[in-house]
Design a protein around this motif. Structure first.
Motif, mmCIF file in Angstrom:
data_model
loop_
_atom_site.group_PDB
_atom_site.id
_atom_site.type_symbol
_atom_site.label_atom_id
_atom_site.label_comp_id
_atom_site.label_asym_id
_atom_site.label_seq_id
_atom_site.Cartn_x
_atom_site.Cartn_y
_atom_site.Cartn_z
ATOM 1 N N MET A 15 0.823 -1.198 0.000
ATOM 2 C CA MET A 15 0.000 0.000 0.000
ATOM 3 C C MET A 15 0.861 1.254 0.000
ATOM 4 O O MET A 15 1.927 1.289 0.585
ATOM 5 C CB MET A 15 -0.879 0.016 1.249
ATOM 6 N N VAL A 16 0.335 2.213 -0.692
ATOM 7 C CA VAL A 16 1.118 3.443 -0.742
ATOM 8 C C VAL A 16 1.017 4.148 0.605
ATOM 9 O O VAL A 16 -0.056 4.468 1.072
ATOM 10 C CB VAL A 16 0.605 4.373 -1.848
ATOM 11 N N ILE A 17 2.133 4.286 1.184
ATOM 12 C CA ILE A 17 2.176 4.946 2.479
ATOM 13 C C ILE A 17 3.196 6.056 2.363
ATOM 14 O O ILE A 17 4.182 5.926 1.638
ATOM 15 C CB ILE A 17 2.625 3.952 3.576
ATOM 16 N N ASN A 18 2.947 7.125 2.994
ATOM 17 C CA ASN A 18 3.954 8.176 2.941
ATOM 18 C C ASN A 18 5.249 7.657 3.515
ATOM 19 O O ASN A 18 5.287 7.132 4.607
ATOM 20 C CB ASN A 18 3.511 9.403 3.756
ATOM 21 N N ALA A 19 6.260 7.778 2.714
ATOM 22 C CA ALA A 19 7.539 7.265 3.169
ATOM 23 C C ALA A 19 7.999 8.000 4.403
ATOM 24 O O ALA A 19 7.938 9.214 4.471
ATOM 25 C CB ALA A 19 8.567 7.425 2.062
ATOM 26 N N GLN A 20 8.405 7.231 5.378
ATOM 27 C CA GLN A 20 8.893 7.846 6.601
ATOM 28 C C GLN A 20 10.365 7.504 6.737
ATOM 29 O O GLN A 20 10.752 6.365 6.800
ATOM 30 C CB GLN A 20 8.126 7.303 7.807
ATOM 31 N N SER A 21 11.149 8.520 6.806
ATOM 32 C CA SER A 21 12.591 8.283 6.815
ATOM 33 C C SER A 21 13.049 7.609 8.100
ATOM 34 O O SER A 21 14.121 7.046 8.159
ATOM 35 C CB SER A 21 13.347 9.600 6.631
ATOM 36 N N SER A 22 12.190 7.608 9.102
ATOM 37 C CA SER A 22 12.618 7.036 10.370
ATOM 38 C C SER A 22 12.347 5.538 10.485
ATOM 39 O O SER A 22 12.622 4.927 11.487
ATOM 40 C CB SER A 22 11.929 7.761 11.525
ATOM 41 N N LEU A 23 11.779 4.916 9.415
ATOM 42 C CA LEU A 23 11.478 3.491 9.467
ATOM 43 C C LEU A 23 12.748 2.655 9.628
ATOM 44 O O LEU A 23 13.766 2.946 9.023
ATOM 45 C CB LEU A 23 10.784 3.056 8.170
ATOM 46 N N THR A 24 12.645 1.603 10.452
ATOM 47 C CA THR A 24 13.787 0.695 10.560
ATOM 48 C C THR A 24 13.701 -0.325 9.432
ATOM 49 O O THR A 24 12.659 -0.462 8.780
ATOM 50 C CB THR A 24 13.767 -0.070 11.889
ATOM 51 N N ILE A 28 10.350 -1.745 7.512
ATOM 52 C CA ILE A 28 10.157 -1.674 6.059
ATOM 53 C C ILE A 28 9.792 -3.059 5.519
ATOM 54 O O ILE A 28 8.826 -3.225 4.773
ATOM 55 C CB ILE A 28 11.441 -1.146 5.365
ATOM 56 N N ALA A 29 10.559 -4.062 5.952
ATOM 57 C CA ALA A 29 10.294 -5.425 5.494
ATOM 58 C C ALA A 29 8.925 -5.895 5.964
ATOM 59 O O ALA A 29 8.180 -6.555 5.241
ATOM 60 C CB ALA A 29 11.379 -6.368 6.016
ATOM 61 N N GLU A 30 8.597 -5.535 7.179
ATOM 62 C CA GLU A 30 7.319 -5.928 7.749
ATOM 63 C C GLU A 30 6.152 -5.301 6.994
ATOM 64 O O GLU A 30 5.159 -5.951 6.704
ATOM 65 C CB GLU A 30 7.278 -5.498 9.218
#
Lengths: 260, 752
Positions: A15-24, A28-30
């Motif tokens: 799903m298109v989600i606003n990319a969050q630069s703080s994701l681990t 991201i894989a999850e």
């Protein structure tokens, strides 16, 4: 053997989600995993196996898969080549235990169970391994984030997954896997699989993503290709016809229906 | 005197020219490389070689290393652990493309209606009960029992196939490192083609390093005891050295590689190259002792004019004999023929020019004692006794000769041909030991392969392959037969119950076959069948492992294979190492016969021309025929087989051995012309030229003696046989020829 799960897992976009630069890396894989599953799917696909000299073997199948509780069941029929036409497969993909799998051979009018535990084994004689075709259990791997890369003109996260112990590495036949997931839509564009000596083994690419579920905003790749760089063999899987959902009921996913 | 004056005038140029020329050619030796691949003994045009090359191109070269582990029971936990670790470690090496061991071989079985494809040993047993269960499982696994583990469970193999571009040294180094990394109690044997090649290469180098120096030292001693004078040792010796340099330099210069047979080139030079020089020194010493007033220049000039004709004759007959090797089908034998012939030509030129040129520079030496009349040496008393015997009972000698010839001749029918390369090694050689184990415990080390082409999934073809397996299984000498058909039958046993119509049977329809294979591909590795059938199922191989590579057994197997494949209605071809060796052996016999006929005829013609008589040609060839009868008769009775080395015997022996006959006939004719009776002439000839002939023959025999310490069994045998046949040539020349001359009094001896 987790055929359909593979498809739902890896081919469906995220799903298109606003990319969050703080994701681990794990997040991201999850995300890629969590939002990729669909409850039911029917499709016709072609698997082309190509050897180092360019000779081809083509397998065309139609399949349906549906989730029943924690179990995903898949029913599959060979359409081509002619000599295996009508051969059917039934797969119960169990979350915690080994998959159950049956094959029906029309020439013998017999159904036989196949026992499979080795995830590094080839999928239908192709360069795809069973482990390439299923979503791994998140707890089996450690995830780290590399530098973002541009793949096919799209910025991607570089997620490096390594098995938590040697047994899992042996089971998967791989010591490391690098996955490139697009930053904007969380689509898996490319994977590099390394062997147990950490030498590059296989290069997998996913292309032709399109929105398959407009309601839930899910994507699916039309084509996935693997190249084994160690023996120069390639395999290509194309999704020729895909339909979300399935009218089949649980009674269709049985060996007696398989033989019909 | 023309030649002598020329040599005296240009002596400096001749000496410098000879040395510089040989050094210039010898420089090429630095580019020499060894070719240890026995396959290259087999001509590329041979149908079985063409077929084998094609199969290797399709299915990959099948030259793996075989590691054999021996233990009281290889199912011991420690042994299995070691194998597992070695397998895992080697599998990860980039030098290795494929591995086979108990942990990679497949076990196809049916469990509760499911087909399971597992490694032959899935889990290392923890107790005796599990161990015996594993033993039973293995006994029922046709893919492993007798293939990767011996039927008595004392041996197990690890097969290591090299990656592309990896040479034998790299592969064997990796293999040995892995065995050292995981040490154990088991006895380890190494086998397989890479090891055979490695050992051959090692042995070739060892032979060059050992044989040459020893042969040269022996030759130095021989020359010293013969002449007891520095120049008598050093001049013939330098001819030997320069000829060796030339012969060995020529190999890389022409673009050839050093093979096992090349070892013979320097040994032949040591044995032959000083033959001519010896006569020059002997003549010089004779004149020096008998004519104290002659100047050195006159002595040398007399020597040159006296010896040029017989030296040229002896040299040319030797060259012609050696060129008989050109009729061999084996390229290395032909190469040896060319190199040795050119070496002998050069040695001949050196003896005729270099030695006298050098002598012109020297002052007269002290006369050598052995020429004084009153001192009878052991050699001359033996020669005297022979002369007396021949003169007294020439007819008896000829009758005995005829009987010996007849008896020896019958032995020829017992002669056998051997092309099994493992037999080149002595019984205690590691290659021989591991080959024996593979033959006895693992179905055999040599293969015949039958390639079938068409739609492999077609039941007609699949059943035909099955038929090949059925008919060859249990055939004498056949250890194991395997193809995709037996794998398919294993699948049918896993899928169907005993008693079922499909059980242990090739299905009747193409669909069923395809579906079996599809089922297998869900479970096994895509590469499992790579060595049996190609990717698109258009070509498949039936692999026949043979444990008895003898010529007779192979012949029967080949006949059976041809009988079976004759009825095939689809393309098929037969190849494999064993078949190539079998074909080679047939050509060895052919080559031996051809070169024998060529050499005897050519030399008879030369003798005929020299003595201008048909009878001279006939009588002159009798010692050669006699030596050949004795040689092959002895081989027949003693069970020494014709092989790649011994096949060259007669060419080499005839070329060298004819010299003694020529020398005898030459001097005998001279004595008759000076008015002596045949009996007197025989006595005089044996007492004068006889000494030179015997010394000459013994220097050749001593030169070849060194082959006894060669690392190759077949070269050892070659050494024994060549010495035996030179001795026969010698005895024929000094006993049979004089007897014939006395009994028949041929007229050509009276012509001068």
């Amino acid at each position: 053997m987790k055929n359909l799960l593979i498809l739902t897992g890896l081919l469906l976009g995220v799903m298109v989600i606003n990319a969050q630069s703080s994701l681990t890396a794990k997040q991201i894989a999850e995300k890629a995993k969590d939002i990729s599953e669909v409850d039911a799917l029917e499709m016709v696909s072609t698997l082309t196996i190509i050897d180092a000299k360019g000779r081809e073997r083509v397998r065309k199948t139609s399949s349906a898969s549906k989730k029943f509780g924690e179990q995903t069941k898949t029913l599959m029929k060979f359409l081509a080549p002619a000599d295996v036409k009508g051969t059917g497969m039934l797969i119960y993909d169990n979350e915690e235990s080994n998959d159950d799998m049956w094959i029906y051979m029309p020439a013998l009018r017999k159904t036989r169970r196949i026992v499979s535990s080795d995830k590094s084994k080839s999928f239908m004689g192709s360069e795809f391994a069973n482990s390439d075709m299923s979503i791994p259990s998140m707890s089996d791997f450690n995830y780290t984030l590399g530098k973002n890369q541009v793949i096919d003109g799209q910025e991607c996260y570089e997620v490096i997954s390594t098995p938590v112990n040697e047994d899992i590495a042996d089971e998967n036949g791989s010591a490391k896997r690098i996955t490139y997931i697009s930053v904007d839509k969380f689509l898996t564009l490319k994977q590099l699989v390394y062997d147990l000596d950490e030498d590059l083994w296989k290069e997998m690419t996913y292309s032709g993503y399109y929105l398959i579920d407009t309601v839930n905003k899910k994507y699916m790749a039309k084509k996935m290709e693997v190249k084994n760089v160690q023996n120069d063999r390639r395999s290509i899987m194309t999704m020729d016809k895909v339909q979300l959902g399935s009218s089949l009921t649980e009674s269709h996913f049985t060996t007696s229906y398989l033989e019909k | 005197m023309k030649l002598a004056n020329f040599i005296e005038r240009f002596k400096l140029w001749i000496i410098l020219g000879s040395i510089l020329f040989s050094l210039a050619i010898g420089v090429a030796m630095k580019d020499a490389s060894v070719d240890s691949n026995l396959k290259n003994f087999i001509p590329k045009e041979l149908p079985s070689r063409i077929n084998t090359d094609r199969m290797e191109e399709i299915f990959g070269a099948s030259d793996p290393v075989m590691i054999l582990l021996k233990s009281d029971d290889v199912l011991n936990r420690e042994t299995l652990l070691r194998i597992k670790r070695i397998t895992k470690s080697l599998n990860r090496k980039e030098e290795v493309s494929k591995m086979a061991s108990l942990f990679t071989s497949k076990d196809i079985k049916g469990i509760d209606g499911a087909m399971v494809v597992d490694p032959a040993v899935k889990k290392i047993p923890r107790n005796d009960e599990q161990k015996e269960a594993l033993r039973n499982t293995l006994k029922n696994n046709t893919l492993a029992y007798g293939m990767i583990v011996s039927e008595n469970f004392k041996y197990t193999g690890i097969v290591v196939t090299p990656a592309k571009g990896i040479n034998d040294q790299q592969l064997t180094a990796v293999v040995e490192a892995a065995l050292e990394e995981f040490p154990g109690e088991e006895e380890v044997l190494y086998g397989g083609v890479p090891y055979i090649r490695k050992f051959i290469e090692q042995d070739i180098n060892k032979d060059f390093g050992m044989l040459m120096p020893i042969a040269l030292i022996i030759m130095l001693f021989f020359l010293y005891f013969s002449f007891r004078e520095k120049r008598g040792v050093l001049l013939p010796f330098s001819v030997v050295i320069l000829s060796i340099i030339i012969a060995m330099g020529l190999i890389p210069l022409i673009g050839w590689k050093v093979t096992m047979l090349s070892v013979l080139a320097p040994i032949m030079m040591i044995a032959i190259a000083n033959n001519y020089g010896i006569h020059y020194i002997a003549r010089y010493q004779e004149l020096n002792a008998k004519h104290p007033n002659m100047s050195m220049s006159d002595i040398v000039k007399n020597t040159i004019s006296h010896l040029k004709a017989p030296t040229l004759m002896a040299g040319l007959t030797t060259v012609v004999g050696i060129l008989g090797l050109l009729s061999h089908i084996m390229k290395p034998a032909r190469q040896l023929g060319v190199v040795a012939a050119l070496g002998v030509v050069f040695a001949l030129l050196l003896s005729m020019f270099f030695i006298p040129a050098f002598l012109f520079y020297l002052k007269k030496g002290k006369p050598v004692a052995s020429f004084s009349e009153d001192k009878k040496s052991f050699l001359s008393s033996v020669l005297n006794a022979i002369a007396d015997m021949v003169v007294k009972a020439p007819k008896a000698i000829l009758i005995i000769t005829a009987i010996v010839a007849l008896v020896a001749g019958m032995g020829i029918f017992k002669i056998k041909v051997d092309s099994d390369s493992a037999n080149m090694f002595p019984a205690d050689h590691p290659v021989k030991i591991s080959t024996n184990v593979i033959n006895e415990e693992f179905g055999g080390s040599l293969n015949i392969n039958i390639m079938v082409e068409g739609d492999i999934k077609d039941p007609v073809i699949m059943k035909a392959m099955d038929k090949v397996e059925q008919e060859l299984d249990g055939f004498k000498g056949v250890g194991d037969v395997f193809s995709i058909a037996s794998a398919l039958k294993e699948m049918s046993k896993a899928i169907n119950e005993p008693g079922d119509a499909f059980y242990n049977k090739i299905p009747d329809t193409r669909e069923a076959i395809a579906q079996y294979l599809e089922l297998y591909s869900m479970n096994g590795d895509p590469e499992d069948f790579e060595q049996m059938v190609n990717f698109d199922y258009t070509q498949a191989i039936v692999n026949v492992r043979v444990s008895d590579a003898s010529q007779e057994t192979t012949k029967a197997i080949v006949a059976k294979v041809n009988e079976i494949t004759e009825g095939f209605k689809f393309d098929n071809s037969v190849g494999g190492y064993l078949l190539m060796q079998y074909d080679l052996a047939r050509f060895i016999v052919q080559g031996q016969t051809n070169s024998l006929i060529f050499a005897v005829l050519a030399i008879a013609i030369m003798i005929g021309i020299i003595f201008r008589s048909f009878w001279a040609a006939f009588i002159g060839s009798i010692p050669l025929l006699m030596a050949d009868l004795l040689l092959f008769g002895t081989m027949g009775y003693a069970g020494i087989k014709l092989d790649t080395s011994t096949a060259m015997l007669s060419s080499i022996m005839i070329g060298i051995g004819v010299d003694y006959t020529i020398h005898f006939m030459h001097r005998y004719r001279h004595q008759l012309s000076t008015g002596h009776t045949p009996a007197e002439s025989v006595k005089i000839t044996l007492n004068s030229t006889g000494r030179g002939i015997v010394l000459n023959a013994f220097s050749v025999m001593i030169g070849f003696c060194v082959l006894f310490i060669s690392a190759f069994l077949s070269l050892k045998l070659f050494g024994f046989l060549i010495i035996f046949s030179i001795l026969s040539c010698l005895l024929s020349a000094i006993i049979i020829i004089p007897a014939l001359a006395i009994v028949f009094k041929p007229k050509f001896f009276n012509k001068i």
